[in-house]
Motif scaffolding. Structure first.
Motif, PDB file in Angstrom:
ATOM      1  N   HIS A 136       1.440  -1.052   0.278  1.00 29.31           N
ATOM      2  CA  HIS A 136       0.203   0.404   0.306  1.00 29.31           C
ATOM      3  C   HIS A 136       0.496   1.530  -0.025  1.00 29.31           C
ATOM      4  O   HIS A 136       0.205   2.228  -0.549  1.00 29.31           O
ATOM      5  N   LYS A 137       2.054   1.107  -0.268  1.00 30.72           N
ATOM      6  CA  LYS A 137       2.704   2.556  -0.243  1.00 30.72           C
ATOM      7  C   LYS A 137       2.573   3.689  -1.175  1.00 30.72           C
ATOM      8  O   LYS A 137       3.223   5.002  -0.720  1.00 30.72           O
ATOM      9  N   HIS A 138       1.780   3.136  -2.172  1.00 29.10           N
ATOM     10  CA  HIS A 138       1.228   4.367  -3.374  1.00 29.10           C
ATOM     11  C   HIS A 138       1.072   5.245  -2.452  1.00 29.10           C
ATOM     12  O   HIS A 138       0.459   6.274  -3.632  1.00 29.10           O
ATOM     13  N   LEU A 139      -0.290   4.373  -1.584  1.00 27.65           N
ATOM     14  CA  LEU A 139      -1.367   5.012  -1.131  1.00 27.65           C
ATOM     15  C   LEU A 139      -0.107   7.215  -0.547  1.00 27.65           C
ATOM     16  O   LEU A 139      -1.072   7.455  -0.591  1.00 27.65           O
ATOM     17  N   GLY A 140       0.532   6.744  -0.223  1.00 26.27           N
ATOM     18  CA  GLY A 140       1.857   8.261   0.237  1.00 26.27           C
ATOM     19  C   GLY A 140       2.642   8.581  -0.303  1.00 26.27           C
ATOM     20  O   GLY A 140       2.675   9.372   0.222  1.00 26.27           O
ATOM     21  N   GLU A 141       2.442   7.859  -1.681  1.00 30.90           N
ATOM     22  CA  GLU A 141       3.188   8.745  -2.486  1.00 30.90           C
ATOM     23  C   GLU A 141       3.098   9.981  -2.877  1.00 30.90           C
ATOM     24  O   GLU A 141       4.189  10.646  -3.228  1.00 30.90           O
ATOM     25  N   ASN A 142       2.052   9.993  -2.826  1.00 33.87           N
ATOM     26  CA  ASN A 142       2.275  11.877  -2.958  1.00 33.87           C
ATOM     27  C   ASN A 142       1.565  13.280  -2.162  1.00 33.87           C
ATOM     28  O   ASN A 142       0.995  14.097  -1.963  1.00 33.87           O
ATOM     29  N   PHE A 143       2.219  12.580  -0.892  1.00 36.19           N
ATOM     30  CA  PHE A 143       2.255  12.941   0.184  1.00 36.19           C
ATOM     31  C   PHE A 143       3.926  13.907   1.154  1.00 36.19           C
ATOM     32  O   PHE A 143       4.597  12.313   0.400  1.00 36.19           O
ATOM     33  N   ALA A 144       3.435  14.078   1.869  1.00 36.28           N
ATOM     34  CA  ALA A 144       4.585  14.755   3.023  1.00 36.28           C
ATOM     35  C   ALA A 144       4.190  15.201   4.047  1.00 36.28           C
ATOM     36  O   ALA A 144       2.758  15.960   4.352  1.00 36.28           O
ATOM     37  N   ARG A 145       4.638  14.767   5.328  1.00 37.89           N
ATOM     38  CA  ARG A 145       4.089  14.854   7.056  1.00 37.89           C
ATOM     39  C   ARG A 145       5.439  16.233   7.175  1.00 37.89           C
ATOM     40  O   ARG A 145       6.259  16.196   6.871  1.00 37.89           O
ATOM     41  N   PHE A 146       4.133  16.967   7.235  1.00 34.35           N
ATOM     42  CA  PHE A 146       4.999  18.348   8.569  1.00 34.35           C
ATOM     43  C   PHE A 146       4.467  18.026  10.072  1.00 34.35           C
ATOM     44  O   PHE A 146       2.897  17.882  10.359  1.00 34.35           O
ATOM     45  N   CYS A 147       4.988  18.810  10.898  1.00 37.33           N
ATOM     46  CA  CYS A 147       5.596  18.947  12.405  1.00 37.33           C
ATOM     47  C   CYS A 147       4.950  20.277  12.424  1.00 37.33           C
ATOM     48  O   CYS A 147       6.014  21.092  11.930  1.00 37.33           O
ATOM     49  N   PHE A 148       4.080  20.874  13.750  1.00 40.36           N
ATOM     50  CA  PHE A 148       3.710  21.697  13.851  1.00 40.36           C
ATOM     51  C   PHE A 148       3.837  22.446  15.225  1.00 40.36           C
ATOM     52  O   PHE A 148       3.423  23.865  15.338  1.00 40.36           O
ATOM     53  N   ILE A 149       4.789  21.512  15.939  1.00 44.09           N
ATOM     54  CA  ILE A 149       4.293  22.171  16.831  1.00 44.09           C
ATOM     55  C   ILE A 149       6.287  22.203  17.477  1.00 44.09           C
ATOM     56  O   ILE A 149       6.894  21.937  17.842  1.00 44.09           O
ATOM     57  N   LYS A 150       5.781  23.959  17.026  1.00 47.00           N
ATOM     58  CA  LYS A 150       7.690  24.127  16.842  1.00 47.00           C
ATOM     59  C   LYS A 150       7.129  25.807  17.014  1.00 47.00           C
ATOM     60  O   LYS A 150       6.244  26.359  17.251  1.00 47.00           O
ATOM     61  N   LYS A 151       8.300  26.700  17.293  1.00 49.56           N
ATOM     62  CA  LYS A 151       8.598  28.109  17.769  1.00 49.56           C
ATOM     63  C   LYS A 151       7.440  28.880  16.965  1.00 49.56           C
ATOM     64  O   LYS A 151       8.062  27.913  15.633  1.00 49.56           O
ATOM     65  N   ASP A 152       6.978  29.820  16.675  1.00 51.63           N
ATOM     66  CA  ASP A 152       6.191  30.405  15.606  1.00 51.63           C
ATOM     67  C   ASP A 152       7.777  31.325  14.884  1.00 51.63           C
ATOM     68  O   ASP A 152       7.147  31.436  13.963  1.00 51.63           O
ATOM     69  N   GLU A 153       9.015  31.554  14.795  1.00 57.62           N
ATOM     70  CA  GLU A 153       9.628  31.696  14.045  1.00 57.62           C
ATOM     71  C   GLU A 153       9.786  30.450  13.155  1.00 57.62           C
ATOM     72  O   GLU A 153      10.358  31.298  12.087  1.00 57.62           O
ATOM     73  N   ASN A 154       9.874  29.802  13.589  1.00 62.34           N
ATOM     74  CA  ASN A 154      11.023  28.301  12.749  1.00 62.34           C
ATOM     75  C   ASN A 154       9.321  28.603  12.239  1.00 62.34           C
ATOM     76  O   ASN A 154       9.522  27.703  10.837  1.00 62.34           O
ATOM     77  N   SER A 191       7.013  30.955  10.475  1.00 62.57           N
ATOM     78  CA  SER A 191       7.692  31.958   9.692  1.00 62.57           C
ATOM     79  C   SER A 191       8.410  31.770   8.731  1.00 62.57           C
ATOM     80  O   SER A 191       8.598  31.746   7.915  1.00 62.57           O
ATOM     81  N   LEU A 192       9.645  31.542   9.359  1.00 62.84           N
ATOM     82  CA  LEU A 192      10.764  30.545   8.604  1.00 62.84           C
ATOM     83  C   LEU A 192      10.382  29.998   7.549  1.00 62.84           C
ATOM     84  O   LEU A 192      11.047  30.108   6.089  1.00 62.84           O
ATOM     85  N   THR A 193       9.736  28.742   7.847  1.00 63.64           N
ATOM     86  CA  THR A 193       9.075  28.494   6.347  1.00 63.64           C
ATOM     87  C   THR A 193       8.327  28.913   5.522  1.00 63.64           C
ATOM     88  O   THR A 193       7.964  28.224   4.507  1.00 63.64           O
ATOM     89  N   GLU A 194       7.475  29.759   6.248  1.00 64.57           N
ATOM     90  CA  GLU A 194       6.756  30.130   5.018  1.00 64.57           C
ATOM     91  C   GLU A 194       7.679  31.279   4.492  1.00 64.57           C
ATOM     92  O   GLU A 194       7.522  31.470   3.015  1.00 64.57           O
ATOM     93  N   LYS A 195       8.877  31.361   4.512  1.00 63.56           N
ATOM     94  CA  LYS A 195       9.613  32.235   3.518  1.00 63.56           C
ATOM     95  C   LYS A 195      10.036  31.938   3.367  1.00 63.56           C
ATOM     96  O   LYS A 195      10.588  31.877   1.981  1.00 63.56           O
ATOM     97  N   LEU A 196      10.476  30.332   3.492  1.00 63.50           N
ATOM     98  CA  LEU A 196      11.754  29.702   2.538  1.00 63.50           C
ATOM     99  C   LEU A 196      11.238  28.914   1.538  1.00 63.50           C
ATOM    100  O   LEU A 196      11.154  28.953  -0.321  1.00 63.50           O
TER     101      LEU A 196
END
Length: 454
Positions: free
Chosen positions: A421-439, A441-446
């Motif tokens: 079933h690995k093909h079911l996950g191939e079009n995705f990426a997992r992001f973690c958001f329990i991070k500093k607000d500045e990081n 914001s840096l993600t948005e900039k990048l």
């Protein structure tokens, strides 16, 4: 005795002696030795985990922001860290020594105080609760303690990758069923990812020993509804199946959603083991302290595995977790309680990252719990050349190239699926958001800078 190296890099230990002007050689090749000392088959080929691989990726390429691993990059509550700092130099020297193997008394008693009202029954702290080396070891002890050769275990995909390995190590056979979105277009919420009830029912048979449930779910953030849990519970009761409920994100549930403990459903207490985590509860993942609770007859199996594995866990950390629970018990159900404030703190981070991802070509699934976002990157496929990456699965190629180009580290979700079933996950990426607000914001900039170059 001396050693020779052959053309095939096989080192040979050679014993020689002279007999009638003839030299006799005897010895064993490294190949022969390696065959004898190879990894036991229960561990497969010793595949490298996604965490080992991506920690190394981060070390090699030093992306500007790490949204891959699931831990906060800011301080835990002050009362939690202060508790731990005081214990090693405190008045009681025994808090630096071994404690009770199945759980530090002060901690299991406080866990009973926390969970008894939540599950509607009085927990026996010394027979129905086990403290473990992280929720990871709680899973290990539960699976190794209950799954035998030939048993089948139903696993809902995507799943935390250790489930599969632990089941196979116990001699069991995992049977997979995937959560799938109701539709592939438009904006998705985690509630839109559902199980096919007929397919789920078809997996149960006389060999089924266990079903592993994860709610709130990692990585989708799905909070299973009462109706969904009743469907699972009815099947477990019908086929006499144990439910292993991984609930480490129990305090991170958003808006109108409610975390329902499946052990509270009629007829489920006697067949449910529930897993919790101090690392997730108090934002101290490095403390590696977890627990399991359930009826004493089921917990006995976990105790046997635990006592022959780690035997006991770190005393100062257990004492600190116990004191942290006491602090929270004194303000339970108030806005100041960390069990309440954490979710309120995270919802703004979730909403911000969802907005950033949508504005930069991703289609994120909005989570109702946990602290991960699974985002579809298909719309960016034409902007990124993945030919330089050699991994088998697209999400691995995308996340590696994206980390190198954009400076943002994420995790490939196909790691959380079975091979078929690995093909079911191939079009995705997992992001973690329990991070500093500045990081964040840096993600948005990048992301904006990366898109501007494309």
């Amino acid at each position: 005795m001396f050693r020779l190296k052959g053309l095939l890099s096989a080192t040979i230990d050679i014993s020689c002696f002279k007999q009638s002007n003839t030299i006799v050689w005897r010895g064993k090749s490294t190949l022969e030795m390696n065959n004898k000392f190879k990894l036991p088959a229960r561990y497969g080929a010793g595949e490298k985990s996604v965490w080992v691989e991506y920690i190394q990726l981060a070390a090699d390429y030093k992306p500007a922001v790490n949204l891959g691993q699931g831990f906060p990059d800011y301080h835990a509550p002050e009362h939690v860290t202060k508790a731990l700092s005081e214990i090693p130099v405190g008045d009681n020297p025994l808090l630096n020594q071994y404690t009770r193997g199945f759980g530090h008394p002060r901690l299991v008693q406080n866990l009973a105080k926390i969970y008894s009202p939540l599950i509607g029954r009085e927990l026996d702290p010394f027979n129905e609760i086990l403290v473990t080396s992280g929720a990871y070891e709680a899973l290990f002890s539960a699976i190794l303690g209950h799954v035998d050769e030939g048993d089948e275990v139903i696993v809902i995909e995507p799943f935390f990758d250790c489930y599969d390995f632990m089941i196979r190590s116990a001699g069991g056979t995992p049977k997979f069923i995937a959560l799938k979105p109701k539709s592939t277009g438009g904006q998705l919420r985690s509630a839109d990812w559902i199980l096919n009830e007929q397919e789920l029912s078809s997996l149960f048979n006389s060999r089924t020993k266990m079903l592993i449930l994860n709610t709130p779910h990692n990585p989708l953030g799905k909070v299973f509804t009462a109706q969904e849990l009743e469907t699972i519970a009815n099947l477990c009761k019908k086929h006499n199946v144990l439910c292993l409920s991984d609930e480490v994100y129990e305090w991170m549930v958003y808006e109108s959603n409610k975390h329902i403990r499946i052990a509270t459903l009629p007829g489920m207490w006697e067949r449910t083991i529930t897993i919790g985590s101090a690392g997730k509860t108090f934002s101290v993942t490095g403390w590696k302290t977890g627990w399991a609770y359930g009826p004493a007859n089921l917990m006995k199996n976990l105790q046997v595995v635990h006592q022959n594995c780690v035997y006991t866990c770190c005393t100062p950390v257990q004492e600190a977790v116990a004191r942290s629970f006491e602090f929270e018990l004194a303000r339970i159900n108030t806005p100041e309680s960390y069990f309440v404030s954490l979710a309120k703190e995270l919802i703004s981070k979730r909403d911000y990252l969802v907005k950033v991802l949508r504005e930069n070509g991703f289609n994120p699934t909005v989570p109702d719990g946990g602290y991960f976002i699974v985002a579809d990157w298909s719309n960016l496929a034409k902007k990124i050349d993945l030919t330089s990456e050699t991994d088998k699965y697209k999400d691995y190629r995308f996340t590696k190239k994206f980390a190198k180009e954009a400076g943002v580290l994420t995790i490939p979700p196909s790691a959380f699926y079975s091979e078929e079933h690995k093909h079911l996950g191939e079009n995705f990426a997992r992001f973690c958001f329990i991070k500093k607000d500045e990081n964040l914001s840096l993600t948005e900039k990048l992301l904006k800078e990366w898109n501007a170059k494309k």
